[in-house]
Design an enzyme around this catalytic site. Structure first.
Site, PDB file in Angstrom:
ATOM      1  CG  ASP A   1       5.911 -12.033   3.966  1.00 48.66           C
ATOM      2  OD1 ASP A   1       6.116 -10.324   4.318  1.00 48.66           O
ATOM      3  OD2 ASP A   1       5.350 -13.060   4.911  1.00 48.66           O
ATOM      4  CD  GLU A  18       2.312 -10.732  -2.196  1.00 52.92           C
ATOM      5  OE1 GLU A  18       1.995 -10.028  -0.963  1.00 52.92           O
ATOM      6  OE2 GLU A  18       1.812 -10.776  -3.179  1.00 52.92           O
ATOM      7  CG  ASP A  25       3.078  -7.002  -3.154  1.00 56.92           C
ATOM      8  OD1 ASP A  25       3.522  -7.098  -1.976  1.00 56.92           O
ATOM      9  OD2 ASP A  25       1.071  -6.676  -3.277  1.00 56.92           O
ATOM     10  CD  GLU A  35       6.390  -9.906   0.202  1.00 58.21           C
ATOM     11  OE1 GLU A  35       6.947  -9.497   1.268  1.00 58.21           O
ATOM     12  OE2 GLU A  35       5.622 -10.207   0.266  1.00 58.21           O
TER      13      GLU A  35
END
Length: 234
Positions: A56, A52, A122, A125
């Site tokens: 991101d 994650e 999450d 990502e």
């Protein structure tokens, strides 16, 4: 879940997205929430938090690249507002729902009852990190632009039109901090040349004020100043 069944499930999911994935352990980690790890007493590194973290960064990089290329006349401030919205939990959770991601996430029993939007965001990502590692940067860029296209166009329309009230509402909704409230503070001048002052509040906190020849214009200025205030606060 037996590994063979899980691999088959993940393989079907990857194919549904047009992805060629060979490392299903990596994909499995991306779709494994920390609550499942704790419940099953597995290693903490087997959840999706590390992926994650990387996903991101990947998302922000490709979104930033696209916005820079597409909106060449936008200031840094406008680009920042655009990006803040399209990488928000709200947008990510909606895209996660669109691709049916929830079905493939391993969760603890408590999280399964009501999956928070943050869990979906999450996991998406983390999935982007897997796509980057397994399929390369070009495929990742194509995937992001395909699924984020509508959100980018929606918010960019309001930026281009200077519709600051819509931008402020999009920002507050995306970040789940409530809805802005506009209050007329003062009204002065003769009927043919009135002046209005409007203040915008968020959760009873004043964020900005604006003046105009009518309430509509004053509200737009107030919203613009509120966005500046929020940007300074991060």
């Amino acid at each position: 879940m037996p590994l063979d069944n899980r691999t088959k499930q993940l393989s079907e999911f990857a194919r549904s997205l047009g992805l060629v994935i060979t490392d299903f352990n990596l994909l499995n980690n991306a779709l494994t929430h920390g609550s499942y790890i704790k419940e099953k007493k597995l290693k903490s590194t087997e959840d999706n938090e590390r992926l994650e973290f990387f996903g991101d960064a990947v998302l922000k990089m490709f979104i930033s690249e696209h916005l820079m290329d597409k909106y060449t006349d936008f200031s840094e401030g406008k680009l920042s507002k655009l990006r803040a919205y399209v990488v928000s939990e709200k947008v990510l959770s909606e895209i996660a729902s669109d691709i049916g991601l929830k079905k493939y996430i391993l969760l603890g029993k408590g999280e399964m009852k009501s999956t928070p939007v943050s869990v979906l965001a999450d996991a998406l990502e983390a999935l982007l990190a897997v796509i980057y590692y397994q399929c390369g940067s070009n495929k990742t860029r194509d995937f992001i632009l395909k699924y984020w296209k509508n959100s980018i166009e929606e918010v960019s329309f309001n930026v281009e039109k200077g519709n600051y009230k819509a931008m402020l509402q999009e920002y507050t909704q995306a970040n789940k901090v409530g809805l802005p409230e506009y209050i007329t503070v003062s009204e002065s001048g003769p009927d043919h040349n009135k002046s209005f002052e409007v203040s915008v509040f968020l959760n009873k906190t004043e964020l900005g004020r604006g003046k105009g020849k009518n309430k509509k214009d004053a509200s737009q200025v107030a919203a613009k100043n509120a966005l500046k205030c929020l940007q300074k606060k991060g």
